[in-house]
Design a protein around this motif. Structure first.
Motif, mmCIF file in Angstrom:
data_model
loop_
_atom_site.group_PDB
_atom_site.id
_atom_site.type_symbol
_atom_site.label_atom_id
_atom_site.label_comp_id
_atom_site.label_asym_id
_atom_site.label_seq_id
_atom_site.Cartn_x
_atom_site.Cartn_y
_atom_site.Cartn_z
ATOM 1 N N ARG A 137 52.579 84.982 32.645
ATOM 2 C CA ARG A 137 51.710 84.253 31.715
ATOM 3 C C ARG A 137 51.976 84.738 30.303
ATOM 4 O O ARG A 137 52.336 85.906 30.102
ATOM 5 C CB ARG A 137 50.252 84.433 32.103
ATOM 6 N N LEU A 138 51.830 83.870 29.360
ATOM 7 C CA LEU A 138 51.984 84.212 27.952
ATOM 8 C C LEU A 138 50.597 84.417 27.371
ATOM 9 O O LEU A 138 49.746 83.530 27.466
ATOM 10 C CB LEU A 138 52.726 83.103 27.212
ATOM 11 N N VAL A 139 50.369 85.595 26.836
ATOM 12 C CA VAL A 139 49.060 85.924 26.294
ATOM 13 C C VAL A 139 49.206 86.405 24.851
ATOM 14 O O VAL A 139 50.256 86.882 24.448
ATOM 15 C CB VAL A 139 48.342 87.013 27.125
ATOM 16 N N VAL A 140 48.116 86.249 24.098
ATOM 17 C CA VAL A 140 48.043 86.821 22.761
ATOM 18 C C VAL A 140 46.895 87.814 22.766
ATOM 19 O O VAL A 140 45.793 87.513 23.240
ATOM 20 C CB VAL A 140 47.817 85.739 21.675
ATOM 21 N N VAL A 141 47.161 89.019 22.268
ATOM 22 C CA VAL A 141 46.160 90.078 22.230
ATOM 23 C C VAL A 141 45.807 90.376 20.784
ATOM 24 O O VAL A 141 46.691 90.543 19.937
ATOM 25 C CB VAL A 141 46.689 91.363 22.918
ATOM 26 N N ASP A 142 44.504 90.423 20.502
ATOM 27 C CA ASP A 142 44.013 90.894 19.209
ATOM 28 C C ASP A 142 44.016 92.418 19.302
ATOM 29 O O ASP A 142 43.227 92.994 20.060
ATOM 30 C CB ASP A 142 42.601 90.360 18.963
ATOM 31 N N VAL A 143 44.902 93.075 18.587
ATOM 32 C CA VAL A 143 45.070 94.522 18.733
ATOM 33 C C VAL A 143 43.905 95.312 18.151
ATOM 34 O O VAL A 143 43.758 96.496 18.438
ATOM 35 C CB VAL A 143 46.424 95.009 18.139
#
Length: 158
Positions: A137-143
């Motif tokens: 899965r392609l995810v975006v994480v707010d670091v």
């Protein structure tokens, strides 16, 4: 003028085989890099300029097929896109084969010598049959907050 000093950002815990693929955020304030452990689990880490240590992004097993793969990309200074394995996905690729070959080969050899259960040796051809179901899965994480947003699951295969 103060002379530059080197700082080790990675963990020295013995469970990590190595660290690789560092990428600076577009604003130059964060450095992301990957680690791999003895179970061939790949984890992303984030270091912020001025911090004493890097922090792992927990809960994601990054899909890195090779040490030069692009499994992560900065979206902006606070968000990073990562390609992660689905839970229970069958992993494949050079990183996993190289790390797991030694322990698995030793266990298989012991089983064969013991003669109590069947064992099989497999030579990897580098070609994998295409799967119909997604395995990553392609995810975006707010670091800043570690909040995760799933972008897309279909179409990713091993």
């Amino acid at each position: 003028m103060k002379s530059p000093t080197l700082r080790t950002l990675s963990s020295n815990a013995p469970r990590y085989v190595g660290f690789f693929n560092p990428k600076w955020s577009p604003d130059g304030q964060r450095l992301a890099f990957l680690s791999v452990d003895l179970n061939a689990s790949v984890q992303a880490w984030i270091w912020t300029v001025g911090a004493n240590a890097a922090s792992p992004l927990r809960g994601l097993d990054i899909r890195a097929g090779g040490f030069n793969d692009e499994a992560m990309a900065w979206v902006d200074g606070d968000h990073i896109a990562l390609l992660a394995w689905d839970i229970g996905a069958k992993k494949s690729g050079r990183v996993y084969t190289e790390i797991l070959r030694g322990p698995n080969a030793a266990e298989d050899r012991k089983r064969a010598v013991d003669g109590r259960s069947p064992s099989v040796s497999v030579l990897e051809s580098g070609h994998y049959p295409e799967r119909k179901e997604p395995s990553a899965r392609l995810v975006v994480v707010d670091v800043r907050t570690n909040a995760l947003k799933l972008l897309r699951a279909e179409g990713f295969t091993t």
